[in-house]
Scaffold this active site. Structure first.
Site, PDB file in Angstrom:
ATOM      1  N   THR A  78      -7.926   6.027   9.331  1.00  0.00           N
ATOM      2  CA  THR A  78      -7.346   4.931   8.459  1.00  0.00           C
ATOM      3  C   THR A  78      -8.632   4.729   8.781  1.00  0.00           C
ATOM      4  O   THR A  78      -9.634   4.034   9.933  1.00  0.00           O
ATOM      5  CB  THR A  78      -6.346   4.297   9.463  1.00  0.00           C
ATOM      6  OG1 THR A  78      -5.982   3.169   8.271  1.00  0.00           O
ATOM      7  CG2 THR A  78      -6.475   4.300  10.713  1.00  0.00           C
ATOM      8  N   ARG A  98      -9.241   8.346  -0.561  1.00  0.00           N
ATOM      9  CA  ARG A  98     -10.433   9.073  -0.078  1.00  0.00           C
ATOM     10  C   ARG A  98     -10.441   9.920  -0.686  1.00  0.00           C
ATOM     11  O   ARG A  98     -10.462  10.884  -1.588  1.00  0.00           O
ATOM     12  CB  ARG A  98      -9.842   8.872   1.457  1.00  0.00           C
ATOM     13  CG  ARG A  98      -9.597   8.022   2.215  1.00  0.00           C
ATOM     14  CD  ARG A  98      -9.193   8.272   3.500  1.00  0.00           C
ATOM     15  NE  ARG A  98     -10.069   6.594   4.464  1.00  0.00           N
ATOM     16  CZ  ARG A  98      -7.966   6.310   4.781  1.00  0.00           C
ATOM     17  NH1 ARG A  98      -7.096   5.978   4.112  1.00  0.00           N
ATOM     18  NH2 ARG A  98      -8.727   4.839   5.129  1.00  0.00           N
ATOM     19  N   ARG A 103       4.544  18.044   1.350  1.00  0.00           N
ATOM     20  CA  ARG A 103       4.973  19.790   1.038  1.00  0.00           C
ATOM     21  C   ARG A 103       4.775  19.698  -0.821  1.00  0.00           C
ATOM     22  O   ARG A 103       5.941  20.628  -1.582  1.00  0.00           O
ATOM     23  CB  ARG A 103       7.087  18.932   0.994  1.00  0.00           C
ATOM     24  CG  ARG A 103       7.805  18.960   1.740  1.00  0.00           C
ATOM     25  CD  ARG A 103       8.317  20.042   2.679  1.00  0.00           C
ATOM     26  NE  ARG A 103       8.615  20.801   1.784  1.00  0.00           N
ATOM     27  CZ  ARG A 103      10.026  20.307   1.966  1.00  0.00           C
ATOM     28  NH1 ARG A 103      10.685  20.390   2.676  1.00  0.00           N
ATOM     29  NH2 ARG A 103      10.880  22.017   1.389  1.00  0.00           N
ATOM     30  N   GLY A 135       1.378  -1.191   4.358  1.00  0.00           N
ATOM     31  CA  GLY A 135       1.438  -0.537   3.710  1.00  0.00           C
ATOM     32  C   GLY A 135       1.807   0.662   4.716  1.00  0.00           C
ATOM     33  O   GLY A 135       3.408   1.115   5.050  1.00  0.00           O
ATOM     34  N   HIS A 166      -4.100  -4.789   7.765  1.00  0.00           N
ATOM     35  CA  HIS A 166      -3.812  -3.602   9.027  1.00  0.00           C
ATOM     36  C   HIS A 166      -3.492  -4.013  10.009  1.00  0.00           C
ATOM     37  O   HIS A 166      -3.681  -4.668  10.432  1.00  0.00           O
ATOM     38  CB  HIS A 166      -5.365  -3.015   9.477  1.00  0.00           C
ATOM     39  CG  HIS A 166      -5.501  -1.537   9.503  1.00  0.00           C
ATOM     40  ND1 HIS A 166      -5.253  -1.231  10.610  1.00  0.00           N
ATOM     41  CD2 HIS A 166      -6.061  -1.315   8.945  1.00  0.00           C
ATOM     42  CE1 HIS A 166      -5.544  -0.231  10.281  1.00  0.00           C
ATOM     43  NE2 HIS A 166      -5.996   0.427   9.563  1.00  0.00           N
ATOM     44  N   ASP A 167      -2.111  -3.469   9.886  1.00  0.00           N
ATOM     45  CA  ASP A 167      -1.268  -3.378  11.313  1.00  0.00           C
ATOM     46  C   ASP A 167      -0.350  -4.509  11.372  1.00  0.00           C
ATOM     47  O   ASP A 167       0.355  -4.901  12.279  1.00  0.00           O
ATOM     48  CB  ASP A 167      -2.264  -3.162  12.803  1.00  0.00           C
ATOM     49  CG  ASP A 167      -2.545  -1.294  12.591  1.00  0.00           C
ATOM     50  OD1 ASP A 167      -2.125  -0.765  11.876  1.00  0.00           O
ATOM     51  OD2 ASP A 167      -2.893  -1.080  13.910  1.00  0.00           O
ATOM     52  N   HIS A 199      -5.161   3.475  -1.623  1.00  0.00           N
ATOM     53  CA  HIS A 199      -6.779   2.999  -0.874  1.00  0.00           C
ATOM     54  C   HIS A 199      -6.785   5.245  -1.580  1.00  0.00           C
ATOM     55  O   HIS A 199      -6.730   5.806  -0.113  1.00  0.00           O
ATOM     56  CB  HIS A 199      -6.892   3.115   0.572  1.00  0.00           C
ATOM     57  CG  HIS A 199      -8.041   3.456   1.413  1.00  0.00           C
ATOM     58  ND1 HIS A 199      -8.420   2.479   2.111  1.00  0.00           N
ATOM     59  CD2 HIS A 199      -9.211   4.227   1.341  1.00  0.00           C
ATOM     60  CE1 HIS A 199      -9.660   2.574   2.549  1.00  0.00           C
ATOM     61  NE2 HIS A 199     -10.389   3.445   1.907  1.00  0.00           N
ATOM     62  N   HIS A 215      -4.346  11.823   1.143  1.00  0.00           N
ATOM     63  CA  HIS A 215      -2.851  11.311   0.508  1.00  0.00           C
ATOM     64  C   HIS A 215      -2.799  10.993  -1.082  1.00  0.00           C
ATOM     65  O   HIS A 215      -2.575  11.283  -2.020  1.00  0.00           O
ATOM     66  CB  HIS A 215      -2.605  10.000   1.072  1.00  0.00           C
ATOM     67  CG  HIS A 215      -4.201   9.246   2.165  1.00  0.00           C
ATOM     68  ND1 HIS A 215      -4.687   8.090   1.013  1.00  0.00           N
ATOM     69  CD2 HIS A 215      -4.365   8.800   3.631  1.00  0.00           C
ATOM     70  CE1 HIS A 215      -5.780   8.260   1.826  1.00  0.00           C
ATOM     71  NE2 HIS A 215      -5.436   8.046   3.194  1.00  0.00           N
ATOM     72  N   GLU A 236      -9.265  -0.154  -2.440  1.00  0.00           N
ATOM     73  CA  GLU A 236      -9.840   0.240  -1.691  1.00  0.00           C
ATOM     74  C   GLU A 236     -10.360   1.596  -1.542  1.00  0.00           C
ATOM     75  O   GLU A 236     -10.031   1.813  -1.953  1.00  0.00           O
ATOM     76  CB  GLU A 236      -8.651  -0.964  -1.278  1.00  0.00           C
ATOM     77  CG  GLU A 236      -7.412  -0.456   0.017  1.00  0.00           C
ATOM     78  CD  GLU A 236      -6.848  -0.632   0.916  1.00  0.00           C
ATOM     79  OE1 GLU A 236      -7.035  -1.815   0.689  1.00  0.00           O
ATOM     80  OE2 GLU A 236      -7.087  -0.406   2.133  1.00  0.00           O
ATOM     81  N   ASN A 265       0.382  -1.293   0.369  1.00  0.00           N
ATOM     82  CA  ASN A 265       0.173   0.374   0.013  1.00  0.00           C
ATOM     83  C   ASN A 265       0.843   1.273   0.425  1.00  0.00           C
ATOM     84  O   ASN A 265       1.528   1.348   0.537  1.00  0.00           O
ATOM     85  CB  ASN A 265      -0.737   0.082   1.152  1.00  0.00           C
ATOM     86  CG  ASN A 265      -1.608   1.103   1.275  1.00  0.00           C
ATOM     87  OD1 ASN A 265      -1.451   1.691   1.005  1.00  0.00           O
ATOM     88  ND2 ASN A 265      -3.511   0.990   1.769  1.00  0.00           N
TER      89      ASN A 265
END
Length: 237
Positions: free
Chosen positions: A100, A45, A18, A213, A190-191, A43, A50, A70, A7
């Site tokens: 998240t 949003r 920046r 990710g 996830h994690d 992903h 991001h 996703e 990810n």
């Protein structure tokens, strides 16, 4: 072997902080694949804080492995996925203001919506996956939507890994077994990290893919991106 999908959201976060195009997501994607990763995940949003929607379009012609997009299937997201036609779309029920992803789908409550949305994607040749908690009822509900796969939401395992790993893994083993029984492919994410990925992947039957990710990018600050990708591949091998 379980496939590693990287990810790249965090790289986009760094770029956006920046302005400009550093780091370059196109170059990073090519490098990550050259290092051995078998997939790229993004992903986007709605606020594009991001990954930007244009990134998805730009990456379509770049990703040579599996491309996974996703997100929450709001109309704008659905239109993007149908335009880009990635290898896989993973449906995640995150709120627009969520930092998240923080929960899986209630696949029983949202069965009709998920079934209709999944049919739209599958009719366009896009493999589908639903983000779910390690709950047998939710796995069964996912099967009735027509999805190809589920993605197990692994935060609860990661939180307890150092203290109660054998206890924390049990719901995931049970959920994965139910998925196999119902002819669903199993992904996870996830994690997950270098610390816990080997233990997790060794105990989940027929785990097809992990999407990683945040941890991978953080670990790369110390160990280097190429090295970290290969460390994950070694643990998944």
């Amino acid at each position: 072997m379980t496939k590693l999908s990287v990810n790249i959201n965090k790289l986009a976060t760094l770029r956006n902080s920046r302005g400009g195009n550093v780091p370059d997501l196109i170059k990073a994607t090519k490098d990550i694949e050259a290092f051995g990763a078998q997939g790229i995940t993004i992903h986007p949003r709605p606020d594009e804080r991001h990954i930007r929607y244009q990134d998805a379009r730009d990456l379509k012609g770049v990703v040579s492995t599996e491309f996974n997009i996703e997100g929450n299937p709001i109309p704008k997201f659905i239109d993007l996925v149908l335009e880009v036609k990635p290898t896989q779309v993973t449906l995640v029920p995150d709120a627009e203001d969520a930092i998240t992803s923080n929960s899986g789908w209630d696949t029983i409550k949202h069965k009709a919506f998920l079934k209709e949305t999944i049919q739209t994607f599958k009719s366009n040749g896009i493999r589908t996956s639903i983000f779910v908690d390690p709950d047998v009822a939710m796995v069964e509900g996912a099967a009735y939507t027509g999805t190809d796969r589920i993605e197990l939401y692994t935060e609860s395992f990661a939180q307890l890994y150092f203290e109660k790993r054998s206890e924390a893994i049990q719901p995931f083993i049970t959920a994965a077994n139910k998925a196999r029984e119902m002819d669903l492919g199993v992904n996870a994410g996830h994690d997950l990290s270098l610390d816990n990925i080997k233990y997790f992947s060794n105990r989940i039957p027929d785990l097809l893919e992990v999407s990683i990710g945040h941890a991978l990018i953080c670990e790369s600050l110390y160990l280097g991106l190429e090295n970290v990708v290969n460390m994950y591949l070694h643990r998944l091998g």
